[in-house]
Scaffold this motif. Sequence first.
Motif, short mmCIF file in Angstrom:
data_model
loop_
_atom_site.label_atom_id
_atom_site.label_comp_id
_atom_site.label_asym_id
_atom_site.label_seq_id
_atom_site.Cartn_x
_atom_site.Cartn_y
_atom_site.Cartn_z
N ALA A 132 -4.86 -3.89 9.23
CA ALA A 132 -4.87 -3.74 7.73
C ALA A 132 -6.40 -3.84 7.35
N VAL A 133 -6.65 -2.95 6.37
CA VAL A 133 -8.04 -3.02 5.80
C VAL A 133 -8.21 -3.75 4.54
N LEU A 134 -9.04 -4.71 4.95
CA LEU A 134 -9.45 -5.67 3.76
C LEU A 134 -10.85 -5.07 3.11
N PRO A 180 -18.26 9.82 4.04
CA PRO A 180 -18.37 10.37 5.57
C PRO A 180 -16.67 11.11 5.72
N GLU A 181 -15.67 10.61 5.00
CA GLU A 181 -14.63 10.76 5.52
C GLU A 181 -13.58 12.03 4.91
N THR A 182 -13.17 12.92 5.60
CA THR A 182 -12.26 13.92 5.02
C THR A 182 -10.99 13.43 4.97
N SER A 195 -9.64 11.44 11.82
CA SER A 195 -9.16 10.18 11.75
C SER A 195 -10.75 9.63 12.13
N LEU A 196 -11.08 8.51 11.06
CA LEU A 196 -12.43 7.90 11.15
C LEU A 196 -12.23 6.65 11.02
N ALA A 197 -12.42 6.01 12.12
CA ALA A 197 -12.28 4.45 12.13
C ALA A 197 -13.01 3.83 13.48
N GLY A 198 -13.62 2.46 13.18
CA GLY A 198 -14.40 1.77 14.31
C GLY A 198 -15.56 2.00 13.69
N THR A 199 -16.47 0.82 13.43
CA THR A 199 -17.95 0.94 12.97
C THR A 199 -18.80 0.18 13.80
N PRO A 277 -4.04 4.78 7.82
CA PRO A 277 -4.47 3.37 8.45
C PRO A 277 -6.02 3.22 8.49
N ALA A 278 -6.87 4.35 8.02
CA ALA A 278 -8.02 3.98 8.04
C ALA A 278 -8.42 3.32 6.85
N VAL A 279 -7.70 3.26 5.70
CA VAL A 279 -7.94 2.48 4.45
C VAL A 279 -6.86 1.60 4.19
N GLY A 280 -5.55 1.89 4.63
CA GLY A 280 -4.35 0.99 4.65
C GLY A 280 -4.24 0.24 5.52
N ASN A 320 -12.09 8.60 -0.93
CA ASN A 320 -13.29 7.81 -2.02
C ASN A 320 -13.90 6.35 -1.41
N LEU A 321 -14.79 6.58 -0.25
CA LEU A 321 -15.55 5.40 0.18
C LEU A 321 -16.80 5.43 -0.01
N ARG A 322 -17.57 4.19 0.56
CA ARG A 322 -19.18 4.33 0.27
C ARG A 322 -19.14 4.53 -1.20
N SER A 323 -18.79 4.05 -1.92
CA SER A 323 -18.67 4.56 -3.27
C SER A 323 -18.81 3.25 -4.25
N LEU A 333 -19.73 -2.02 -6.16
CA LEU A 333 -19.40 -1.22 -4.78
C LEU A 333 -18.32 -1.78 -4.21
N HIS A 334 -17.45 -0.87 -3.93
CA HIS A 334 -16.33 -1.35 -3.05
C HIS A 334 -16.56 -1.09 -1.61
N VAL A 335 -16.22 -2.03 -0.90
CA VAL A 335 -16.44 -1.76 0.63
C VAL A 335 -15.44 -2.60 1.54
N GLY A 336 -14.97 -1.84 2.69
CA GLY A 336 -14.07 -2.63 3.35
C GLY A 336 -14.07 -2.42 4.72
N GLY A 337 -13.24 -2.88 5.62
CA GLY A 337 -13.05 -2.42 6.96
C GLY A 337 -11.88 -2.75 7.63
N GLY A 338 -11.45 -2.24 8.85
CA GLY A 338 -10.11 -2.23 9.48
C GLY A 338 -10.06 -3.72 10.36
N LEU A 339 -8.94 -4.48 10.12
CA LEU A 339 -8.92 -5.58 10.64
C LEU A 339 -7.67 -5.60 11.65
N ASN A 350 -19.94 -8.95 8.14
CA ASN A 350 -21.19 -8.38 8.47
C ASN A 350 -20.87 -6.78 8.31
N GLU A 351 -19.82 -6.23 8.72
CA GLU A 351 -19.56 -4.82 8.84
C GLU A 351 -19.45 -4.34 7.26
N THR A 352 -18.86 -5.08 6.21
CA THR A 352 -18.99 -4.81 4.84
C THR A 352 -20.40 -4.83 4.18
C1 LIG Z 1 -12.80 0.92 4.44
C2 LIG Z 1 -13.86 1.70 4.76
O1 LIG Z 1 -14.34 2.43 5.74
C3 LIG Z 1 -13.19 3.02 6.68
C4 LIG Z 1 -12.98 2.00 7.85
C5 LIG Z 1 -13.88 2.11 9.04
C6 LIG Z 1 -13.58 0.68 10.10
O2 LIG Z 1 -12.98 0.02 9.65
O3 LIG Z 1 -14.41 0.83 10.98
C7 LIG Z 1 -14.39 3.11 9.12
C8 LIG Z 1 -14.36 4.33 8.50
C9 LIG Z 1 -13.54 4.45 7.31
O4 LIG Z 1 -12.37 4.88 7.77
C10 LIG Z 1 -15.01 1.48 3.74
O5 LIG Z 1 -16.20 2.22 3.96
O6 LIG Z 1 -15.11 0.81 2.68
#
Ligand SMILES: C=C(O[C@@H]1C=C(C(=O)O)C=C[C@H]1O)C(=O)O
Length: 364
Positions: A132-134, A180-182, A195-199, A277-280, A320-323, A333-339, A350-352
Motif C-alpha cells: 500500500a502506498v502511503l 520520473p514516471e511514465t 514499472s517504477l518502484a523501490g527507492t 501498485p506504484a501509487v496505489g 503526477n509525482l514529485r509535485s 508538496l505531496h510525497v509518498g512511498g510503497g509500504l 525518511n524516504e518521503t
Molecule cells: C509515491 C511516490 O513514488 C512512487 C513510489 C516509489 C517507491 O515506493 O519506491 C517509487 C517511485 C514511485 O512510483 C512519490 O514520489 O510520491
Amino acid sequence: MCKDVTISEIKEAQRICLERGIPFFAYRLPDSGNFCFGAQISGEVAGNCSPSVFLEDSGFLFSPFHVANNSPVRFLRNDIDLSKAGDLDILKVTPKKNVPDTVPVGEIGKGIYIKQAERVISALRSGKIRKAVLSRVRQFFCDPYKKAPEWFDGLCETYPDAFVFLVSIPGETLWMGATPETFLRCSASCIQTMSLAGTKRKDDFSEWGEKDREEQRIVTEYIESCFRNIVGTEPLISGPELRQAGVVSHLCTMFTLNKSLSPGEISRLINALHPTPAVGGFPLREALKIICETENRERRYYAGYLGPVYGNGQFDLFVNLRSMELFRDRVELHVGGGLTALSDADSEWNETEIKSRTLLNLIE
Ligand SMILES: C=C(O[C@@H]1C=C(C(=O)O)C=C[C@H]1O)C(=O)O
C-alpha cells in the motif's frame, strides 16, 4: 502542438496567464530540449467525464487520483501556443478574471505520519494486503505566483530526464512537478509504460534489499497482467534496471508494445493501469480502502496522471509525482512511498523526506 518556443517566452506567457487568471499548461518532455505551452482563452475548461473522451483531441489532460467534486478530470485546449508572433499580445489583452483562492489541505507532520505508517504496516503483516502506498503533505510558505516561472525553468535545467510541468485551472488548482514516471505513452506504432518502484538515495550504492525488489515485482506483475488481459499480446519487457530520478534512484522495468491499439483498447488499458501498485497498492481494492481510511484526505491530482494529447490518438501521459499544489502564500508538496510487510515506519518517513528534496532543493 509543440512549437519551437524559447524558455523566456514560456516564462513570460506563464506570468501573464497567472496574473490574468487564464487557464494554461506548460511542459517539457523527458530528454527533450523543446518547451511547450498552451493557453485556453475562451470557454470553460472541459472535464467531468472519463479521461478517454479526450484521447482523440488536442490539448492537455489532467486526471486526478480519484474523481471527486473538488478534483474532476480536466482537459485544457491550446487556443494559444506561442507559435505566432502576436500570441503573447493576445494573452496580454485577454480580459482578466478574478477567481477565488484555492484552499490548502494542511501539513501532515512526522507524528501523524508514523502512526499512519504503523497502522498500514500492521495490516500488511496480517497478510491481506501485499503493498500500500502511503503519502503525506509537506507545506512550504513562499510566494508561488511570483516564483512559478523561475521554478519551472529550474526544474527543466535540473531534471533533464523528468516530465516537467506547470498546469493552471484558475479558481480550481495550480500544480507543478518534475515526475520520473511514465503512465502511458502512445505514438503511431508504439505503446510504452514503466514499472517504477523501490527507492534509495542517489549516493547509496548498496545492493537493493528484498523490500524494494518485492515492491517492484508487484508493480511489474500487475502491469504484465493488464497487457495480458486487455491487449492479449505480451509487450517487450526490459529490466529492472537502476533509474536515477534527481535525488533518488529507483528500480525501473520498461514495457514496449510495437503495435497500434484501437481507441477502445487504449481506453481499457488506461482504466486498468490507473492506479498501478506504484501509487496505489496490491490487491488494489483492499489497498485503496486502507489508504483512504488512513490518509483521511483527498489526494486530488497527486498520483493521478497528466500530459499532452496530440489530436491523432497519440499522447504522452505521466504519473503526477514529485509535485506540488501552489497557493497564494504557500506550496503543498505531496510525497509518498510503497509500504510492505517488510517496511519500517521511520525509514518510510525518511524516504518521503528525501523525495521531497526533488522540489525543495529548488524552491527553498
Ligand atoms: C509515491 C511516490 O513514488 C512512487 C513510489 C516509489 C517507491 O515506493 O519506491 C517509487 C517511485 C514511485 O512510483 C512519490 O514520489 O510520491
